[in-house]
Each structure stands twice: as structure tokens, then as C-alpha cells.
Design an enzyme around this catalytic site. Structure first.
Site, PDB file in Angstrom:
ATOM      1  N   THR A  94       2.718 -33.956  -1.085  1.00  0.00           N
ATOM      2  CA  THR A  94       3.620 -34.807  -1.937  1.00  0.00           C
ATOM      3  C   THR A  94       3.651 -34.568  -3.278  1.00  0.00           C
ATOM      4  OG1 THR A  94       2.791 -36.295  -0.172  1.00  0.00           O
ATOM      5  CG2 THR A  94       3.597 -37.550  -1.968  1.00  0.00           C
ATOM      6  N   LYS A 170       9.841 -39.389   0.830  1.00  0.00           N
ATOM      7  CA  LYS A 170       8.431 -39.606   1.060  1.00  0.00           C
ATOM      8  C   LYS A 170       7.590 -40.648  -0.100  1.00  0.00           C
ATOM      9  CE  LYS A 170       4.125 -38.763   1.961  1.00  0.00           C
ATOM     10  NZ  LYS A 170       3.236 -39.649   2.987  1.00  0.00           N
ATOM     11  N   LYS A 239      -1.442 -40.889  -8.036  1.00  0.00           N
ATOM     12  CA  LYS A 239      -0.417 -40.080  -8.115  1.00  0.00           C
ATOM     13  C   LYS A 239       0.883 -40.245  -7.448  1.00  0.00           C
ATOM     14  CE  LYS A 239      -0.555 -37.170  -4.777  1.00  0.00           C
ATOM     15  NZ  LYS A 239       0.140 -36.355  -3.652  1.00  0.00           N
TER      16      LYS A 239
HETATM   17  P1  NAP Z   1      -7.257 -33.048  -0.212  1.00  0.00           P
HETATM   18  O1  NAP Z   1      -8.234 -33.413   0.953  1.00  0.00           O
HETATM   19  O2  NAP Z   1      -7.849 -33.603  -1.329  1.00  0.00           O
HETATM   20  O3  NAP Z   1      -7.007 -31.586  -0.357  1.00  0.00           O
HETATM   21  C1  NAP Z   1      -6.508 -31.071  -1.440  1.00  0.00           C
HETATM   22  C2  NAP Z   1      -6.220 -29.638  -1.234  1.00  0.00           C
HETATM   23  O4  NAP Z   1      -5.684 -29.061  -2.387  1.00  0.00           O
HETATM   24  C3  NAP Z   1      -7.621 -28.866  -0.970  1.00  0.00           C
HETATM   25  O5  NAP Z   1      -7.075 -27.713  -0.167  1.00  0.00           O
HETATM   26  C4  NAP Z   1      -7.861 -28.495  -2.445  1.00  0.00           C
HETATM   27  O6  NAP Z   1      -8.533 -27.074  -2.638  1.00  0.00           O
HETATM   28  C5  NAP Z   1      -6.385 -28.105  -2.885  1.00  0.00           C
HETATM   29  N1  NAP Z   1      -6.345 -28.000  -4.412  1.00  0.00           N
HETATM   30  C6  NAP Z   1      -6.224 -29.160  -5.250  1.00  0.00           C
HETATM   31  N2  NAP Z   1      -6.238 -28.583  -6.532  1.00  0.00           N
HETATM   32  C7  NAP Z   1      -5.986 -27.319  -6.390  1.00  0.00           C
HETATM   33  C8  NAP Z   1      -5.712 -26.437  -7.360  1.00  0.00           C
HETATM   34  N3  NAP Z   1      -5.742 -26.380  -8.736  1.00  0.00           N
HETATM   35  N4  NAP Z   1      -5.685 -25.185  -6.977  1.00  0.00           N
HETATM   36  C9  NAP Z   1      -5.426 -24.771  -5.701  1.00  0.00           C
HETATM   37  N5  NAP Z   1      -5.995 -25.603  -4.737  1.00  0.00           N
HETATM   38  C10 NAP Z   1      -6.160 -27.176  -5.223  1.00  0.00           C
HETATM   39  O7  NAP Z   1      -6.015 -33.908  -0.198  1.00  0.00           O
HETATM   40  P2  NAP Z   1      -5.313 -34.371   1.354  1.00  0.00           P
HETATM   41  O8  NAP Z   1      -5.784 -35.637   1.654  1.00  0.00           O
HETATM   42  O9  NAP Z   1      -5.339 -33.116   2.363  1.00  0.00           O
HETATM   43  O10 NAP Z   1      -3.637 -34.448   0.777  1.00  0.00           O
HETATM   44  C11 NAP Z   1      -2.917 -33.267   0.632  1.00  0.00           C
HETATM   45  C12 NAP Z   1      -1.564 -33.388   0.325  1.00  0.00           C
HETATM   46  O11 NAP Z   1      -1.043 -34.404   1.483  1.00  0.00           O
HETATM   47  C13 NAP Z   1      -1.283 -34.370  -1.052  1.00  0.00           C
HETATM   48  O12 NAP Z   1      -0.266 -34.266  -1.574  1.00  0.00           O
HETATM   49  C14 NAP Z   1      -1.249 -36.043  -0.297  1.00  0.00           C
HETATM   50  O13 NAP Z   1      -0.570 -36.638  -1.210  1.00  0.00           O
HETATM   51  C15 NAP Z   1      -0.469 -35.354   0.760  1.00  0.00           C
HETATM   52  N6  NAP Z   1      -0.905 -36.449   2.061  1.00  0.00           N
HETATM   53  C16 NAP Z   1      -2.139 -36.780   2.393  1.00  0.00           C
HETATM   54  C17 NAP Z   1      -2.087 -37.615   3.584  1.00  0.00           C
HETATM   55  C18 NAP Z   1      -3.562 -38.245   3.964  1.00  0.00           C
HETATM   56  O14 NAP Z   1      -3.730 -39.033   4.681  1.00  0.00           O
HETATM   57  N7  NAP Z   1      -4.793 -37.883   3.549  1.00  0.00           N
HETATM   58  C19 NAP Z   1      -0.912 -38.192   4.234  1.00  0.00           C
HETATM   59  C20 NAP Z   1       0.092 -37.477   3.893  1.00  0.00           C
HETATM   60  C21 NAP Z   1       0.256 -36.806   2.877  1.00  0.00           C
HETATM   61  P3  NAP Z   1     -10.412 -27.301  -2.640  1.00  0.00           P
HETATM   62  O15 NAP Z   1     -10.606 -27.525  -1.253  1.00  0.00           O
HETATM   63  O16 NAP Z   1     -10.661 -26.121  -3.185  1.00  0.00           O
HETATM   64  O17 NAP Z   1     -10.451 -28.666  -3.563  1.00  0.00           O
END
Ligand code: NAP
Length: 297
Positions: A94, A170, A239
């Protein structure tokens, strides 16, 4: 298909696991390498670098925010420099409308294809391959995504040939969810302080006029004050509301509710909510009314 997957957080790990289960040849990369271990044990190939994850027909990214996507896609030795001409980048994160537009232009200049495909559904839905995929891009590129989207989701909505259309939709959806969270929090604070059982109240809501999944899911989290562990972390909620405001500003669309929600998220984070689920915004009204709202687990 031979593909790479970059970003194995709460969502990405489950999505990559379903691609693997569906028989795709998946090479996985994550900034913190340990998060790839379970997938490698399940048969994925470990990519030692972003470039190594870009050797297939497509690379899928599921990263936290704009900063992460800029680093992984536009940085030195990153996706843009590594993906072969004619290969496809599918961006599931997102992110802002503006960054999606930049990615579309940069990939086109490099002779690569780009599809924006953010998803609706929390990590449980990702694990069950029940995501809703909101996709936009060139029809030929979207056609190549079909087996991948089918492995991860229950339905795909194709919106436009302009990738950024998927990102604005989204963001609008997450603005609606955040609004429901705030509204549920206020309604529950009111009935709770009047001595009514919040779970019984939720049963009434969801059995009558409010039967939608968003009320069931977030109503239960708020009624039980179950804000930890986070499925969707509060900083990511801030965000998304901020990105909706930025999209509104660019299009000259005032979003007064989004402005209010931005401040609600800031209150939550200022008071130690960094590691909580974004539904904890629904606990603020409880706290403001002198009820708990501060339960952590
Ligand atoms: P998350 O668990 O915080 O995972 C974030 C990912 O991004 C991890 O792999 C992290 O790597 C990586 N990352 C963060 N900063 C980085 C950087 N500077 N360089 C390289 N890698 C980096 O987040 P999530 O919940 O999976 O969400 C991921 C995306 O999906 C977001 O955009 C979120 O808004 C969207 N989303 C989330 C949900 C939900 O319910 N969780 C639902 C729909 C959409 P590390 O492991 O090294 O930190």
C-alpha cells in the site's frame, strides 16, 4: 512460473507460501534474512540479494511503505536495475499514488512491465489465500498475473490500465476501514459506560444493520480490546490515512474525516501504541471516557 518475492513481513510471508503451494518456483528475499527461513524450509530458493530475486519472469514486492519500496525498487542494485527487459514487477504494497506513478514511468523506460496490485485482507486472509486483489496495469501484463493472483486471493478486481488507479482505490478503502474503527470505538465507549456488555452489543449490530465483515472483524477486536499482537500495525494505519490525505490534496479533494483520523493515529502512537494493531484507535474513545482502552494483550 519462475518468480521472486521481496518483503516477507506479516503479509508477504503468507502470500509467498501460497505461491509456493500452488507450484510456482519462488525465490525469496527479505531485508532481515531470518524471515525467509520457514519459506526456504518449505521449498523456496533463498535469494542473497534483491538482484537475485529478480531473475525470473516476475518479481512481487510486499513492503511496508514508500520508503521501503523506493529503496528496494529504485535504489542501487535494486529491482529496476536487475529485472530483465520484458519481465514484470507486481507491487502489492500500500503505497502513495505519486510513487506508483513514478514506478510506472521508470519501469516503462527500462522496458519492464509494472502492475499495481494492492490487497484487502489481514494476515489471516493472506494465509488462507482469501485476499481481494485490486489490480491495474496493461491488459497483457495483467493476464500474466492471473495464476499468481489466483494462488493468493479469492477475487481480483481489475480497475484500469493506469496502475496508480489501484493505489487510490486501496487508500480509499483503508480510509473507510479506519473510519469504521473510530465510529465503532465511539459507539462502544457510549454503550459500555452505560453498563451494556460490548460483545452483546456487537452481536446486535452485526445481526441487524451492520452485518459486513469489517464490523465483525474490528467490532470484536475493539469490544475485547484485543489490540496485540498487531495484524496491521498502527504506524501503517497512520501511513495509509496520510497517503489518502496526500492523494486528496493532489486532486483537490478535502477529506475532513481523514484529517481527524490522522490526529487519532498520532494520539495513539504518542501514547505508546507503536506495536499495537491499528484497531487500537477504537480504544481511544474508551480511554477518553474514563474506561480502560489501554489493555495491551
Ligand atoms: P510488516 O509485517 O511490517 O512487513 C514489512 C516488510 O517491509 C518487511 O518485509 C520489512 O523487512 C520490509 N521493509 C520495511 N522497510 C524496509 C526497507 N527500508 N527496506 C527493505 N525492506 C523493508 O508489514 P505488513 O503488515 O506485511 O504490510 C506490508 C504492506 O501491505 C504494507 O504496505 C501494508 O500497508 C500492506 N497491507 C497490510 C495488511 C495487513 O493487514 N497487515 C493488509 C493489506 C495491506 P524487515 O523484515 O527487514 O523489517
Amino acid at each position: 512460473m519462475k518468480i521472486g518475492f521481496i518483503g516477507l513481513g506479516r503479509m508477504g510471508e503468507a502470500m509467498a507460501a501460497n505461491l509456493l503451494k500452488a507450484g510456482h518456483e519462488v525465490s525469496v528475499y527479505n531485508r532481515s534474512p531470518a524471515k525467509a527461513d520457514a519459506l526456504v524450509a518449505a521449498g523456496a530458493a533463498r535469494a542473497a540479494s534483491i538482484a537475485e530475486a529478480c531473475q525470473g519472469e516476475a518479481v512481487l514486492t510486499m513492503l511496508a511503505d514508500d520508503k521501503a519500496v523506493e529503496h528496494v525498487v529504485l535504489g542501487d542494485g535494486a529491482v529496476l536495475e536487475s529485472l530483465p527487459m520484458g519481465a514484470l514487477h507486481i507491487s502489492h504494497s500500500t503505497i502513495s499514488v505519486a510513487l506508483s506513478e513514478r514506478l510506472a514511468k521508470a519501469h516503462a523506460k527500462a522496458g519492464q512491465d509494472y502492475v499495481a496490485a494492492p490487497v484487502f485482507g489481514r494476515p489471516e486472509a493472506a494465509a488462507a489465500a482469501k485476499l481481494f486483489v485490486v489490480a491495474a496495469g496493461a491488459p497483457e501484463a495483467l493476464a500474466r498475473c492471473v495464476p499468481l493472483f489466483e494462488a493468493m486471493g479469492q477475487r481480483t478486481f481489475v480497475l484500469s490500465e493506469q496502475p496508480e488507479a489501484a493505489n487510490v482505490v486501496k487508500l480509499s478503502g483503508n480510509l473507510l476501514i479506519a473510519s469504521v474503527i473510530e465510529a465503532l470505538g465511539e459507539a462502544m465507549a457510549l454503550v459500555g459506560k452505560a453498563g451494556i456488555d460490548k460483545s452483546e452489543y456487537l452481536e446486535l449490530l452485526t445481526s441487524t444493520l451492520f452485518g459486513a465483515p469489517v464490523y465483525r472483524t474490528y467490532g470484536a477486536l475493539i469490544a475485547e480490546e484485543r489490540f496485540s499482537p498487531a495484524g496491521f500495525a498502527a504506524p501503517l494505519g497512520l501511513k495509509d490515512v496520510s497517503l489518502a490525505l496526500a492523494a486528496g490534496e493532489a486532486l483537490r479533494v478535502p477529506l475532513p474525516l481523514a484529517s481527524l483520523l490522522r490526529d487519532r493515529f498520532l494520539s495513539l502512537l504518542a501514547q505508546g501504541g507503536e506495536d499495537l494493531d491499528w484497531s487500537a484507535v477504537g480504544g481511544l474513545a474508551l480511554r477518553d471516557s474514563g474506561q480502560s482502552g489501554g489493555k495491551r494483550a
